[in-house]
Design a protein around this motif. Structure first.
Motif, mmCIF file in Angstrom:
data_model
loop_
_atom_site.group_PDB
_atom_site.id
_atom_site.type_symbol
_atom_site.label_atom_id
_atom_site.label_comp_id
_atom_site.label_asym_id
_atom_site.label_seq_id
_atom_site.Cartn_x
_atom_site.Cartn_y
_atom_site.Cartn_z
ATOM 1 N N LEU A 109 13.155 1.330 16.149
ATOM 2 C CA LEU A 109 11.943 1.264 15.340
ATOM 3 C C LEU A 109 12.355 1.268 13.866
ATOM 4 O O LEU A 109 12.737 2.325 13.343
ATOM 5 C CB LEU A 109 11.020 2.448 15.637
ATOM 6 N N PHE A 111 11.357 0.981 9.887
ATOM 7 C CA PHE A 111 10.232 1.116 8.967
ATOM 8 C C PHE A 111 10.638 0.644 7.568
ATOM 9 O O PHE A 111 11.787 0.818 7.158
ATOM 10 C CB PHE A 111 9.784 2.578 8.869
ATOM 11 N N THR A 113 9.085 0.903 3.492
ATOM 12 C CA THR A 113 8.081 1.365 2.533
ATOM 13 C C THR A 113 8.543 0.953 1.134
ATOM 14 O O THR A 113 9.728 0.686 0.908
ATOM 15 C CB THR A 113 7.890 2.892 2.595
ATOM 16 N N ARG A 129 5.094 -0.867 6.220
ATOM 17 C CA ARG A 129 4.891 -1.290 7.602
ATOM 18 C C ARG A 129 5.992 -0.787 8.532
ATOM 19 O O ARG A 129 7.100 -0.457 8.081
ATOM 20 C CB ARG A 129 4.837 -2.821 7.698
ATOM 21 N N LEU A 130 5.651 -0.729 9.802
ATOM 22 C CA LEU A 130 6.630 -0.652 10.870
ATOM 23 C C LEU A 130 7.048 -2.092 11.128
ATOM 24 O O LEU A 130 6.227 -2.899 11.564
ATOM 25 C CB LEU A 130 6.018 -0.017 12.124
ATOM 26 N N GLU A 131 8.285 -2.426 10.811
ATOM 27 C CA GLU A 131 8.719 -3.827 10.863
ATOM 28 C C GLU A 131 8.487 -4.444 12.243
ATOM 29 O O GLU A 131 7.958 -5.545 12.362
ATOM 30 C CB GLU A 131 10.202 -3.932 10.502
#
Length: 293
Positions: A109, A111, A113, A129-131
């Motif tokens: 996961l 992320f 920012t 976003r959560l890529e």
């Protein structure tokens, strides 16, 4: 005259003693390296051969080349990249394991920012976003003990996730990234390591044209005798829309305990007007790993 003879004998004795000590240390280092490699590569008569290779820290492997059943690893990564008008922060959590010999699987996961200069957005800038949800596999199809060479094929599939500020307003899943890759690594002697990681990345977002990039990642490392600590250089290159971008990533890995390591990476973009220096840190935890020497 007698004093000169005595001095010459004394200097020769000191030199011979120093040379003996140096030769002794060299032999000890060689023995330590041999024991360590034997420990990692040949833990028992019923295990498949495995070679010790230095693994890059930024674009890392799905699992060790020649992975053995039962191996597992947790990674937490944090980094920052200067993008001139704003700063980009990366965080990742990943888990990798080997369900059978030589096959590695991974869930990640990542992320992203952003921190904008002067607290204001300027022009078109990314959103937090959560890529993606990243699923990956890697199979080592060649382990040559004679040549100290390992090769693997792998595949990464990313389910791209919508920006945080659009979740609930639009579909959460906004596209796919298809990324097959090849890894080839060679150890030169006991300390020097080279590795190439390359493959196309096909980006297909819904309602957008398909984009195809090519990644070429070259790695050079020196591993400290009798340990998994290393220093090295990762060269990340990407061909995107006919343009080649290159980032140099000097790095080091340090063992804090038998099953805990930390990796520290710097980012030096070459000829990229929209990117400045960056940094990255990776914490690596391997449950169950134990060295016996």
């Amino acid at each position: 005259m007698k004093k000169l003879v005595f001095l010459a004998i004394w200097l020769w004795t000191i030199n011979a003693f120093a040379q003996t000590e140096q030769d002794s240390l060299k032999i000890q280092r060689q023995q330590l390296d041999s024991l360590f490699l034997e420990e990692i590569e040949n833990p028992g008569p019923f295990r498949k051969p495995k070679l010790l290779h230095a693994e890059p820290l930024y674009i890392d492997l799905i699992r060790d080349l020649g992975a053995r059943k039962g191996e597992k690893e947790w990674n937490v990564g944090m980094g920052m990249q200067d993008k001139r008008k704003y700063d980009e922060f990366h965080t990742l959590i990943e888990y990798e394991w080997a369900p059978i010999d030589r096959l590695g699987l991974e869930i990640e996961l990542p992320f992203s920012t952003y921190s904008f200069r002067n607290g204001q957005r300027e022009g078109k800038t990314p959103a937090n976003r959560l890529e993606s949800l990243k699923l990956a596999s890697q199979y080592t199809f060649l382990v040559s003990e004679k040549r100290n060479v390992s090769m693997a094929l792998g595949y990464i599939h990313e389910f791209e996730i919508q920006d945080f500020n659009r979740l609930g307003k639009e579909k959460a899943w906004k596209g796919n990234v298809f990324n097959p890759f090849l890894v080839a690594a060679k150890r030169w002697g006991t300390n020097y390591h080279t590795l190439i990681y390359t493959g196309p990345k096909v980006i297909k977002e819904f309602n957008y044209n398909t984009e195809v990039n090519l990644g070429i990642n070259l790695n050079f490392h020196y591993m400290v005798t009798g340990t998994r600590n290393f220093i090295g250089l990762e060269v990340n290159q990407e061909i995107q829309r006919g343009t080649l971008s290159t980032t140099l990533r000097p790095q080091m890995r340090l063992g804090l305990a038998e099953n805990l390591m930390i990796g520290i990476v710097s980012a030096i973009p070459i000829g990229q007007t929209d990117a400045g220096l960056g940094s990255f840190m990776r914490i690596i935890y391997e449950p169950g790993f134990r060295a016996f020497h």
